[in-house]
Motif scaffolding. Structure first.
Motif, PDB file in Angstrom:
ATOM      1  N   LYS A 231     -32.455 -67.800 -51.250  1.00 29.02           N
ATOM      2  CA  LYS A 231     -31.695 -67.497 -53.051  1.00 29.02           C
ATOM      3  C   LYS A 231     -32.408 -65.919 -53.182  1.00 29.02           C
ATOM      4  CE  LYS A 231     -32.003 -70.498 -57.013  1.00 29.02           C
ATOM      5  NZ  LYS A 231     -31.725 -71.484 -56.732  1.00 29.02           N
ATOM      6  N   LEU A 232     -32.980 -65.518 -52.343  1.00 25.70           N
ATOM      7  CA  LEU A 232     -33.711 -64.360 -53.155  1.00 25.70           C
ATOM      8  C   LEU A 232     -32.917 -63.376 -52.714  1.00 25.70           C
ATOM      9  CD1 LEU A 232     -35.754 -62.702 -53.901  1.00 25.70           C
ATOM     10  CD2 LEU A 232     -37.783 -62.631 -51.748  1.00 25.70           C
ATOM     11  N   GLY A 233     -31.885 -63.655 -51.854  1.00 24.09           N
ATOM     12  CA  GLY A 233     -31.010 -63.049 -50.731  1.00 24.09           C
ATOM     13  C   GLY A 233     -29.579 -62.803 -51.533  1.00 24.09           C
ATOM     14  N   GLU A 234     -29.316 -63.748 -52.467  1.00 28.89           N
ATOM     15  CA  GLU A 234     -28.458 -63.900 -53.559  1.00 28.89           C
ATOM     16  C   GLU A 234     -28.910 -62.807 -54.720  1.00 28.89           C
ATOM     17  OE1 GLU A 234     -28.069 -67.557 -55.232  1.00 28.89           O
ATOM     18  OE2 GLU A 234     -27.837 -68.431 -53.293  1.00 28.89           O
ATOM     19  N   ALA A 235     -30.249 -62.660 -54.660  1.00 32.17           N
ATOM     20  CA  ALA A 235     -30.598 -61.310 -55.825  1.00 32.17           C
ATOM     21  C   ALA A 235     -31.145 -59.780 -55.494  1.00 32.17           C
ATOM     22  CB  ALA A 235     -31.978 -62.219 -57.272  1.00 32.17           C
TER      23      ALA A 235
END
Length: 704
Positions: A231-235
């Motif tokens: 999820k952090l990678g999506e941001a």
């Protein structure tokens, strides 16, 4: 998108940079009873600011210092304090959860850099949670979500996370998962360090240990760690690249990326705990210093030069020209008036003169104090990023900008909701008569959602506010703080008026009385405006039909006319007035003449515009056991409530709908009797809507 300042685009000394980098200005916001004040109390205890934990239920918390707060067990007025954690200076504002005092949340968020939003692990995202979230959205305030009361029966961590996503449109980033639930809640697994934080003991003797993750939780911890990175990678592209290439990423790197994604509003870190049991507070403090922005991390504040109308920018630096925003006025029994202000740039010193650019006047700062609830600590100066209170600013009000006179700027003012409820008030005795006016003026100055008006026709003084509790507290404060006893009438709905048709209106004010006369002539296009727009005034005069110096008087006349509508004398809203033509007399024209002409023209526009009454509509939520749902829905239908959804919450039914405020007086008693006391409900103002014709006619007849 929030602009992040860097060392490349600012110049400052190392000492100054260190001070500002170590500063955190945060608010604690939530729905009522989610545990804001309890959480704040624990933060103050564990940071060493207080040495004994107070309890809301016992009325012993340091932040709820008003008598009314201690008696009712709720926060009424926002309270500011400061503490230190791991060499970071944290300024905290604890805000009310009750909707009647939403002004305190609004003005606090305006001047804060970050917020901790507290959610109840049982109640989840509740109506006021949505309201405070929207307020934070409005001011682009980065947030951390803290899911509290994990020890309560019915606690559901993942359900609340899902609601944060679905109801609030946020992107929650789970940083912890709980160890146990309800009575078995004993700590949490930190998904960044992949360690277990386990609490032992009760009350002030609670301790915790950082241990390896228990074997039976390793699989689920690994799963949620994977989800965190994904999820952090999506941001964040860098994290995504490492994730795709299966590269390692260290905990300190993860924290840096979470911090950037939080400050830019891409994610909301989610933590959990049970503040009343002293569990989860230290990791929350770590998250505040790790992920909340310092003043240097957010965009420079923007305003307008009052002389040139050009946009002005102020960076959060001590060597910039001083500017600050007054966000709260508080009557103080010892020093008179305290003006709470956020310093955005420069330095303000005790004893020096400052310039109120909103009012166009100079005022002397008698002294500066840092607040800890109702206690004061005198300071010599306030620097960029600081939140302080000033003594001596007698003419300064909430929303005013103060700055250096040689470099004036007006910052965007704070916008407050309109009152929805009114009641008449009169002094009990002749001795109270003089004191009543003074007390009401002081309270109105403190609270921008509290309004006092005088009805010339009935001779009544009318007070208006955000709800029954709001006005009840006002009347109680008058007695306790100002020693004024008063009689009040039953609460009435604060209706408004608007128009439905576009029309052209002419206003003329011509007066001849022997000497110099009066002449003002205006032509308006009057039209309905969008909901919530208030009164919009446009000047489209071309060719000098009305000289520029009279335009302000025309606008003042329009706003004066909007105080009383054409139908029943209620305030007018959502009307757009465009000045298109007019004329003047070289000798007889004056500011007064054009103000009167504008008022006459506005009144004509209302009469020709198909005026209608508007009533406040409340966002209603009722929690009720299923066996009573039919009776509750039947009663709501009889009150003209438009039901929008019926959902399940644990073993209860949750009814959401929009309710006309006029139909909801006494609802608490009714719903308790219908459900044997087992139902609960919350209401908050949502919007104004047209009153049905048959009811409108009755209201108009009553006022004529």
């Amino acid at each position: 998108m929030t602009q992040v300042l860097t060392l490349e685009n600012i110049k400052m000394t190392t000492k100054e940079l260190t001070r500002i980098e170590k500063l955190r200005n945060i608010g604690i916001i939530a729905h009522i009873d989610a545990g804001k004040t309890t959480t704040t109390e624990r933060i103050l205890y564990y940071t060493g600011r207080i040495h004994k934990i107070g309890e809301v239920d016992e009325g012993t918390t340091s932040m709820d210092f008003m008598v009314q707060e201690q008696e009712r067990g709720i926060t009424i007025m926002s309270a500011a304090t400061a503490s230190f954690w791991k060499d970071k200076n944290i300024n905290i504002i604890d805000t009310p959860g009750h909707v009647d005092f939403t002004v305190e949340v609004e003005r606090s968020l305006k001047v804060l850099d970050g917020a901790v939003v507290v959610f109840c692990a049982v109640g989840g995202v509740q109506p006021q949670s949505e309201t405070v979230w929207r307020q934070a959205d409005k001011y682009n305030v980065p947030r951390i979500a803290f899911i509290n009361k994990m020890d309560r029966t019915g606690a559901n961590f993942l359900a609340v996370v899902e609601q944060i996503s679905s109801r609030l449109g946020a992107r929650p980033l789970i940083l912890q998962i709980p160890i146990g639930l309800e009575a078995n809640f004993s700590g949490m697994i930190d998904l960044i360090t992949m360690k277990a934080v386990v609490y032992k003991g009760e009350d002030e003797n609670t301790t915790f240990e950082v241990l390896d993750i228990p074997a039976d939780l390793k699989a689920i911890a690994s799963e949620y760690r994977h989800k965190l990175i994904e999820k952090l990678g999506e941001a964040d592209e860098i994290v995504m690249e490492k994730y795709i290439n299966e590269e390692g990423i260290y905990p300190h790197e993860i924290k840096e990326h979470i911090r950037h994604a939080t400050i830019t509003g891409k994610v909301v870190p989610v933590l959990c705990g049970a503040s009343a049991k002293n569990r989860g507070v230290q990791p929350l403090l770590d998250a505040i210093v790790d992920y909340m922005p310092s003043p240097i991390d957010i965009s420079p504040v923007k305003g307008k030069n009052p002389e040139t109308e050009e946009e002005v920018e102020r960076k959060p630096l001590d060597d910039e020209k001083f500017c600050g925003l007054v966000f709260k006025i508080k009557a103080d029994p010892f020093v008179g008036k305290l003006a709470y202000l956020r310093v955005y740039s420069g330095i303000l010193k005790s004893g020096e003169y400052t310039y109120n650019s909103t009012k166009g006047l100079r005022e002397r700062v008698g002294k500066l104090v840092k607040m800890h609830a109702n206690k004061q600590e005198i300071v010599e100066k306030a620097c960029a990023g600081d939140i302080v209170a000033a003594v001596g600013l007698k003419n300064t009000k909430t929303g005013d900008t103060i700055c250096d006179e040689d470099s004036p700027v007006i910052l965007e003012a704070i916008h407050f909701p309109e009152p929805v409820i009114s009641m008449s008030i009169e002094p009990k005795t002749k001795a109270d008569e003089e004191k009543l006016g003074m007390a009401l003026n002081r309270l109105e100055e403190e609270d921008p959602t509290f309004k006092v008006t005088y009805n010339k026709e009935t001779g009544q003084t009318i007070i208006s506010g955000m709800g029954e509790l709001h006005l009840e507290v006002i009347v109680d404060r008058m007695l306790r703080e100002f020693n004024v006893a008063a009689n009040v009438d039953k609460p009435q709905v604060a209706y408004k008026e608007t128009i439905t048709k576009i029309n052209r209106a002419v206003g003329k004010f011509i007066q001849q009385s022997g000497g110099r006369g009066q002449y003002g002539h205006v032509v308006f296009d009057v039209a309905p405006a969008p909901k919530g727009a208030g009164i919009i005034f446009n000047n489209k005069i071309i060719g000098g039909a009305i000289p520029r110096e009279y335009i302000k008087s025309v606008e003042e006349g329009v706003h004066e006319g909007a105080r009383n509508g054409a139908l029943a004398g209620y305030p007018v809203t959502d009307v757009e007035v465009t000045l298109v033509d007019g004329s003047f007399h070289e000798v007889d024209s004056s500011d007064i003449a054009f103000r009167m002409a504008a008022k006459i023209g506005f009144d004509e526009g209302l009469k020709n515009g198909g005026s209608i009454l508007l009533e406040p509509i409340m966002d209603l939520e009722v929690e009720v056991p299923e066996k009573y749902m039919g009776d509750v829905i039947g009663d709501l239908n009889s009150r003209r409530v438009r039901i929008s959804a019926i959902n399940d919450r644990h073993n209860l039914k949750v009814i959401r709908g929009f309710a006309p405020l006029n139909e909801m007086f006494g609802y608490s008693t009714t719903v308790r009797s219908l459900t044997q006391g087992r139902a609960t409900h919350t209401m908050e103002p949502s919007f104004f809507h047209e009153v049905p014709r048959n009811i409108s006619e009755k209201i108009v007849k009553k006022t004529i």
